[in-house]
Scaffold this motif. Sequence first.
Motif, short mmCIF file in Angstrom:
data_model
loop_
_atom_site.label_atom_id
_atom_site.label_comp_id
_atom_site.label_asym_id
_atom_site.label_seq_id
_atom_site.Cartn_x
_atom_site.Cartn_y
_atom_site.Cartn_z
N GLY A 156 28.02 35.35 5.28
CA GLY A 156 27.86 34.48 4.12
C GLY A 156 26.92 35.02 3.06
N VAL A 157 26.69 36.33 3.06
CA VAL A 157 25.75 36.95 2.14
C VAL A 157 26.44 37.17 0.79
CG1 VAL A 157 26.39 39.28 2.90
CG2 VAL A 157 24.15 38.90 1.87
N PRO A 158 25.73 37.03 -0.33
CA PRO A 158 26.32 37.43 -1.61
C PRO A 158 26.67 38.91 -1.56
CG PRO A 158 24.35 36.10 -1.96
CD PRO A 158 24.40 36.42 -0.50
N ALA A 159 27.91 39.23 -1.87
CA ALA A 159 28.39 40.59 -1.63
C ALA A 159 29.15 41.14 -2.82
CB ALA A 159 29.30 40.62 -0.40
N LEU A 160 28.89 42.43 -3.08
CA LEU A 160 29.65 43.22 -4.04
C LEU A 160 30.32 44.33 -3.25
CD1 LEU A 160 30.43 44.26 -6.92
CD2 LEU A 160 28.25 45.50 -6.90
N VAL A 161 31.63 44.44 -3.34
CA VAL A 161 32.34 45.49 -2.62
C VAL A 161 32.94 46.48 -3.60
CG1 VAL A 161 32.83 44.08 -0.57
CG2 VAL A 161 34.48 44.11 -2.46
N VAL A 162 32.89 47.75 -3.23
CA VAL A 162 33.54 48.83 -3.97
C VAL A 162 34.53 49.45 -3.00
CG1 VAL A 162 33.23 50.92 -5.33
CG2 VAL A 162 31.39 49.23 -5.24
N VAL B 21 17.92 32.79 9.53
CA VAL B 21 16.75 33.62 9.22
C VAL B 21 16.55 33.62 7.71
CG1 VAL B 21 16.98 35.09 11.25
CG2 VAL B 21 18.17 35.71 9.14
N PRO B 22 15.31 33.71 7.26
CA PRO B 22 15.08 33.76 5.81
C PRO B 22 15.60 35.07 5.24
CG PRO B 22 13.04 34.11 7.03
CD PRO B 22 14.06 33.70 8.04
N ARG B 23 16.19 34.99 4.07
CA ARG B 23 16.70 36.20 3.42
C ARG B 23 15.55 36.98 2.81
NH1 ARG B 23 21.89 36.68 3.76
NH2 ARG B 23 23.31 34.90 3.72
N GLY B 24 15.67 38.29 2.86
CA GLY B 24 14.68 39.14 2.24
C GLY B 24 14.94 39.30 0.75
N GLU B 25 14.30 40.27 0.16
CA GLU B 25 14.45 40.54 -1.27
C GLU B 25 15.26 41.81 -1.53
OE1 GLU B 25 13.56 38.61 -3.84
OE2 GLU B 25 13.07 37.14 -2.30
N MET C 266 23.01 41.86 7.38
CA MET C 266 23.45 41.18 6.17
C MET C 266 22.75 39.84 5.99
SD MET C 266 27.54 42.02 6.33
CE MET C 266 28.18 43.65 5.91
N ARG C 267 22.55 39.14 7.09
CA ARG C 267 21.92 37.82 7.00
C ARG C 267 20.46 37.92 6.55
NH1 ARG C 267 24.85 35.54 12.46
NH2 ARG C 267 26.51 34.38 11.40
N ARG C 268 19.85 39.07 6.79
CA ARG C 268 18.44 39.24 6.39
C ARG C 268 18.29 39.76 4.97
NH1 ARG C 268 17.82 40.86 12.04
NH2 ARG C 268 18.36 43.01 11.50
N ALA C 269 19.42 40.13 4.33
CA ALA C 269 19.36 40.74 3.00
C ALA C 269 19.53 39.69 1.90
CB ALA C 269 20.44 41.79 2.86
N ARG C 270 19.01 40.00 0.73
CA ARG C 270 19.26 39.14 -0.43
C ARG C 270 20.72 39.23 -0.84
NH1 ARG C 270 16.27 39.43 -6.39
NH2 ARG C 270 17.53 37.79 -7.38
N ALA C 271 21.28 40.43 -0.77
CA ALA C 271 22.67 40.66 -1.16
C ALA C 271 23.15 41.95 -0.50
CB ALA C 271 22.81 40.75 -2.68
#
Length: 397
Positions: free
Chosen positions: A308-314, A211-215, A286-291
Amino acid sequence: MREPSLPTLLFYCQHSLGIGHLTRSFALAQALSRHFRVVFLNGGRLPPGVPVPAAIERIDLPPLGMDDGHTVVSRDGQLDVARAQAERRRLIDDAVRRTRPAVLLVELFPFGRKKFAGEILPMIRAARSQSQGAALVACSLRDILVDARPDQQHHDDRARWLTDRYFDAVVVHSDAAFARLQDSFHPARPMRTPVFHSGYVIPARERAEPVPRGEHLLVSAGGGIVGDTLFRTALAARELLARPLPLRIVAGPFLPEPQWLALQTQAAGVPGVELVRHVPDMVAEMRRARASLSQCGYNTALDLVVAGVPALVVPYETVTENEQRGRAEKLAGLGAMLCLPAGNLQPQPLAHAIERLLAFTPLPAALALDGAQRSADWLAERLQARHTAPEAACATN
């Protein structure tokens, strides 16, 4: 229709803070149902949006949980803790007596859930003293354990003794090349009980079309019970970004209602901010998100790897809770995600980290993700070995 000849596996799961233990246990129970009649003892609240495997029989105990101070609390408005505990003991005793399990699978204990020992140990003793033969008793364990308790050595030594005394096997749901039990478990004496690293356990999913990623930036915190600070800080950090970034915040079913209402107030009238209570499939989100911005519990980490989404974890962390940090640091070391330590969760550092995230491309994390089926197959093989060759079966005490 399920074969009536399948042996019974009684699965005890006490999820206390979030939904990670329950989600993993349900995925495991689904795989186990191919070999066993699975009877599932559910000890916590059943949150909305978590699919229950159709192939299992579920017994809902009066729900108990832990507050953030690690005190047992009742999640049942009708029963206090003492009455809930008494009713749970009755239901557990009845389940063992009625189902006569060939296998008893206990989630986390004795490596955690010490405050539930009063119902777990009698359950194990009953399953081991059945007239038709002792049940095979196994522990279902996540990849990384907490190892920051003030009494950590005593805790590990006690867990080792209880495991050797009462358990026939420990199934660690981890890729052994990534995290092994001995990395976070250090008893003074070696544990004799066999340990099997199964690979990671993830829910079964249909193959998804790209699916295309959103913004937008997707913000989540598992069940949400300890996600409030992350959500509020994300909203504040958004105002510091060089360019506005749409946010979709999935609060989670366990975010306390007062915090959910306060979050709605904070986001009211802010363009580009969407609040959602819970979703049926976080990987699809997650697949639909930009990050993605999230914590780093077991299931969230695997969702990020699968998506496989670009991810920042806290990672969620307290003085005595460091399991998420260990997982986050390992995955960040593989280049699979970025990590911001919990101590840096302030608007300005988070805004800087989000700017880095928007330019980040994750590397694939080559983790074994077939742990549900391998766990089920392995337990079935152990049970069969016990029946056909007693000398090759697990030792019992």
